[in-house]
Design a protein around this motif. Structure first.
Motif, PDB file in Angstrom:
ATOM      1  N   ASN A  91      -6.223  -1.702   5.827  1.00  0.00           N
ATOM      2  CA  ASN A  91      -5.669  -0.976   6.972  1.00  0.00           C
ATOM      3  C   ASN A  91      -6.010   0.505   6.941  1.00  0.00           C
ATOM      4  O   ASN A  91      -6.499   1.059   7.916  1.00  0.00           O
ATOM      5  CB  ASN A  91      -4.147  -1.171   6.995  1.00  0.00           C
ATOM      6  CG  ASN A  91      -3.511  -0.535   8.225  1.00  0.00           C
ATOM      7  OD1 ASN A  91      -3.988  -0.735   9.338  1.00  0.00           O
ATOM      8  ND2 ASN A  91      -2.465   0.245   8.004  1.00  0.00           N
ATOM      9  N   CYS A  92      -5.771   1.169   5.784  1.00  0.00           N
ATOM     10  CA  CYS A  92      -5.921   2.628   5.750  1.00  0.00           C
ATOM     11  C   CYS A  92      -6.928   3.097   4.697  1.00  0.00           C
ATOM     12  O   CYS A  92      -7.088   4.296   4.501  1.00  0.00           O
ATOM     13  CB  CYS A  92      -4.565   3.296   5.511  1.00  0.00           C
ATOM     14  SG  CYS A  92      -3.982   3.150   3.814  1.00  0.00           S
ATOM     15  N   CYS A 147       0.861  -1.176   0.000  1.00  0.00           N
ATOM     16  CA  CYS A 147       0.000   0.000   0.000  1.00  0.00           C
ATOM     17  C   CYS A 147       0.902   1.233   0.000  1.00  0.00           C
ATOM     18  O   CYS A 147       1.811   1.342   0.822  1.00  0.00           O
ATOM     19  CB  CYS A 147      -0.896  -0.012   1.239  1.00  0.00           C
ATOM     20  SG  CYS A 147      -1.796   1.528   1.467  1.00  0.00           S
ATOM     21  N   CYS A 202       0.149   3.447   3.556  1.00  0.00           N
ATOM     22  CA  CYS A 202       0.560   2.994   4.896  1.00  0.00           C
ATOM     23  C   CYS A 202       1.684   1.969   4.860  1.00  0.00           C
ATOM     24  O   CYS A 202       2.148   1.525   5.900  1.00  0.00           O
ATOM     25  CB  CYS A 202      -0.641   2.436   5.673  1.00  0.00           C
ATOM     26  SG  CYS A 202      -1.193   0.802   5.126  1.00  0.00           S
ATOM     27  N   CYS A 232      -7.025  -0.844   0.532  1.00  0.00           N
ATOM     28  CA  CYS A 232      -6.221  -1.295   1.672  1.00  0.00           C
ATOM     29  C   CYS A 232      -7.120  -1.507   2.897  1.00  0.00           C
ATOM     30  O   CYS A 232      -7.806  -0.583   3.326  1.00  0.00           O
ATOM     31  CB  CYS A 232      -5.142  -0.261   1.981  1.00  0.00           C
ATOM     32  SG  CYS A 232      -4.169  -0.672   3.451  1.00  0.00           S
TER      33      CYS A 232
HETATM   34 ZN   LIG Z   1      -2.782   1.193   3.546  1.00  0.00          ZN
END
Ligand SMILES: [Zn+2]
Length: 450
Positions: free
Chosen positions: A126-127, A90, A93, A124
């Motif tokens: 995560n982010c 990514c 992040c 992503c």
């Molecule tokens: Zn990310």
């Protein structure tokens, strides 16, 4: 009510099935340790597999190959070249993901851009970023060095599957066992894959234990044996307590097949997050034996002395995971009901799978009762795995045994000292019956129905 993952993880830790590894150091990247009940259950899962694959068959023999072996195996098998996942980073992040497993979300418009089209793009987890590097192949094998020098000549790999250990021993087994196709070799052991995204508790971990059968058949019979093993393996999970409606067979599409496979079917289980693979049954054709014959220069064929024919057998491979099977048995067995007006949780595990088959429970800790209860324990221990518990009230001890799946409790009370009899309590019905101690082994084994 089906069990949630949170509850399953809680129960596994609280009752000593599965602990997060290195927890006192904050854990270690999706690795887990098996506690006192987990080792018993895992052993039982493996024994049940071994029983149906080896003990109850005439044509299957056991094998236990090395985890660390010649890297030439992985060159010949194609793992050095092909055993990869597409890896992306990514850009926001810097987390790494498997490109083919990224969730899709509506594409966000660039600042000042016109109204976006309804396009779904990888995002992503995560982010929520949507910009990634190009995918590059990432080999899943763990690399290490054998001996004191860390140079290229010393490179070795932790095996990513137990299968190749079977194939490289094909000629050895044929020579020592005089087997005629169809025949198989069975192996249980650890394998290692450097998964980019492990997850779902013990479902996907980098270190895992496999139960694999390689079944060698005449090429013309391969599809018949493939079908046979698909239904045989489906039925195995049913036999050990998983309801049919929680299982399905899923055929792999052409583009999903591994480089060696002509056909693959997964036995899937209805996990709390959806269908997931318990086991794969693959028709590996003659790919592996031919590859190893070519790379090693050895003859890896079967010679039929009756017909004078030589051929390279096809291989049908049912490959299961110990932890996944354990998870499925725990999830399928998890039951809540009401007993005498009280809510209870129990694990309705098959007696061959349950960690303990019997719990011996003296009604009190009084000296004379304890010594008789220990005699009862000594009668049962050679036959089944027993727990012994003399703490807390009898009601709470029953609850604990229900929650860890123990099929039978044997209660020793003060009358036992007079009549030399004990009470057997059944986990699922909670019914109780008085049985003389000299008939206890028979009473227990008949109730466990093995
Ligand atoms: Zn990310």
């Amino acid at each position: 009510m089906p069990v949630s993952m949170e509850e399953l993880v809680r129960l596994c830790k609280a009752r000593g099935f599965v602990y997060p590894s290195a927890e006192i150091y904050g854990g270690f990247r999706s690795t887990y340790d098996y506690g006192p009940l987990g080792v018993l259950m895992a052993r039982n899962v493996k024994d049940a597999w071994w029983r149906s694959m080896v003990q109850l068959r005439r044509e299957v023999v056991g094998l236990d190959a090395a985890v660390l072996s010649s890297p030439r195996i992985w060159e010949a098998s194609g793992h050095l070249k092909n055993f990869t996942d597409p890896l992306v980073d990514c850009l926001s992040c810097k987390q790494r993901w498997r490109a083919d497993e990224l969730p899709l979300a509506p594409k966000r418009p660039a600042p000042g851009a016109p109204e976006p089209a309804e396009e779904m793009v990888p995002t992503c987890p995560n982010c929520r970023g949507q910009d990634f590097t190009d995918a590059r192949p990432f080999n899943l094998m763990f690399k290490t060095f054998v001996g004191p020098l860390e140079d290229e000549g010393a490179v070795a790999y932790l095996r990513p599957e137990t299968a190749q250990g079977h194939f490289v021993n094909f000629a050895n087994v044929l020579q020592s066992e005089h087997l005629v196709p169809p025949f198989g070799t069975a192996q249980i052991g650890k394998s290692f894959r450097n998964e980019i995204t492990p997850g779902n508790f013990v479902f996907r971990t980098r270190e895992f234990e496999q139960m694999e059968l390689e079944y060698y058949v005449p090429p013309a019979d391969a599809s018949r044996w493939f079908d046979y093993w698909c239904s045989e393996r489906f039925d195995w999970y049913v036999r050990y307590g998983i309801p049919r409606e929680m299982l399905r067979l899923r055929h792999h599409a052409e583009e999903e097949l591994s480089h060696y496979s002509a056909a693959t079917v997964d036995v899937e289980f209805a996990f709390p997050w959806g269908w997931g693979e318990l086991e794969g049954i693959a028709n590996r054709t003659d790919y592996d034996l031919k590859a190893h014959a070519a790379a090693s220069g050895q003859v890896l064929e079967y010679f039929d002395s009756a017909t004078g024919q030589r051929y390279v057998p096809y291989v049908i491979e049912p490959a299961a995971g110990v932890a996944r099977a354990m998870m499925a048995f725990l999830i399928a067995g998890y039951t809540t009901d009401e007993v005498a007006g009280e809510q209870r949780t129990s694990l309705r595990l098959h007696p061959r799978i349950a960690p303990y088959q019997v719990a011996v429970l003296p009604l009190s800790k009084k000296e004379n009762l304890s010594s008789f209860a220990l005699e009862v324990l000594a009668v049962l221990q050679p036959v089944v795995m027993c727990d012994y518990d003399d703490t807390r009230s009898i009601g709470r001890r029953y609850r604990r045994q229900d929650e860890i799946g123990t099929p039978l409790c044997v209660t020793v009370d003060f009358d036992s000292l007079e009549d030399k009899a004990v009470t057997i309590r059944d986990r699922d019905s909670t019914q109780q019956e008085r049985v003389p101690v000299d008939r206890l082994v028979e009473a227990v084994t008949s109730r466990l129905a093995w």
